[in-house]
Scaffold this active site. Structure first.
Site, PDB file in Angstrom:
ATOM      1  N   HIS A  45     -21.922  10.190   2.927  1.00 20.24           N
ATOM      2  CA  HIS A  45     -22.351  11.239   3.860  1.00 20.24           C
ATOM      3  C   HIS A  45     -22.165  12.621   3.275  1.00 20.24           C
ATOM      4  O   HIS A  45     -21.510  12.795   2.252  1.00 20.24           O
ATOM      5  CB  HIS A  45     -21.614  11.098   5.197  1.00 20.24           C
ATOM      6  CG  HIS A  45     -20.122  11.251   5.133  1.00 20.24           C
ATOM      7  ND1 HIS A  45     -19.499  12.481   5.104  1.00 20.24           N
ATOM      8  CD2 HIS A  45     -19.148  10.325   5.105  1.00 20.24           C
ATOM      9  CE1 HIS A  45     -18.177  12.292   5.061  1.00 20.24           C
ATOM     10  NE2 HIS A  45     -17.938  10.997   5.056  1.00 20.24           N
ATOM     11  N   CYS A  60     -14.604   7.013   2.746  1.00 19.97           N
ATOM     12  CA  CYS A  60     -16.031   7.301   2.611  1.00 19.97           C
ATOM     13  C   CYS A  60     -16.306   8.028   1.300  1.00 19.97           C
ATOM     14  O   CYS A  60     -15.400   8.488   0.613  1.00 19.97           O
ATOM     15  CB  CYS A  60     -16.507   8.160   3.780  1.00 19.97           C
ATOM     16  SG  CYS A  60     -16.637   7.252   5.328  1.00 19.97           S
TER      17      CYS A  60
END
Length: 181
Positions: free
Chosen positions: A70, A86
């Site tokens: 992301h 992440c």
């Protein structure tokens, strides 16, 4: 088209390949030691435009435990091990990546990869130079030699020497060799 995403944790970079050829290389932030980015073979499970907040402008989920690739609202952390597992990217980079991939695109995460073409093949944007390896980085608007060196854990002097630069001037679109070893 058969795109694949490779995430190399040791160099903190994401490599986008299409049918075996490197299309682009991006700097990333990865999971901190207490919440590492998982190593393994995954697939893009979900794509969301503009998820907002800490996720930046794009979300590409690759585990059911909510790990994803992301954007970020803290771009100064790219290149570091700071996330909860992440993979963070600059928003402009994840927007570009988002447009290439679809649900089902393979995501392969390892400590490091060996995408080095044999000398003279010219098949890859990564190369071997005697016993050193490097990848090609395209300078983006706002980059400086210091920022690039810091992002990839090399010195400015080494970058200058590796690229035969006589000064600190670089420009968007310029290709720089980033030493990996």
């Amino acid at each position: 088209m058969a795109y694949q995403i490779y995430i190399e944790l040791n160099t903190r970079r994401l490599i986008l390949k299409n049918n075996g050829s490197i299309i682009a290389t991006y700097p990333v932030a990865i999971g901190k030691p207490s919440t590492p980015t998982p190593v393994g073979d995954f697939k893009v499970l979900n794509k969301i435009k503009n998820p907002g907040g800490v996720l930046g402008t794009r979300w590409l989920q690759f585990t059911w435990q909510q790990h994803g690739i992301h954007g970020t609202n803290k771009p100064w952390l790219i290149g570091q091990a700071v996330s909860n597992g992440c993979v963070r990217m600059y928003n402009r980079d994840v927007e570009e990546l988002y447009d290439y991939v679809s649900v089902g695109t393979p995501v392969i995460i390892r400590k490091n990869f060996s995408f080095i073409s044999p000398p003279g093949t010219g098949n890859s944007r990564e190369h071997s130079n005697t016993n050193r390896s490097y990848f090609i980085y395209t300078v983006k608007r706002g980059d400086s030699l210091w920022k690039i060196a810091h992002r990839y854990n090399v010195t400015v002097d080494r970058l200058k020497k590796y690229n035969n630069l006589n000064n600190n001037l670089i420009y968007p679109g310029q290709k720089l060799k980033i030493p990996v070893r």
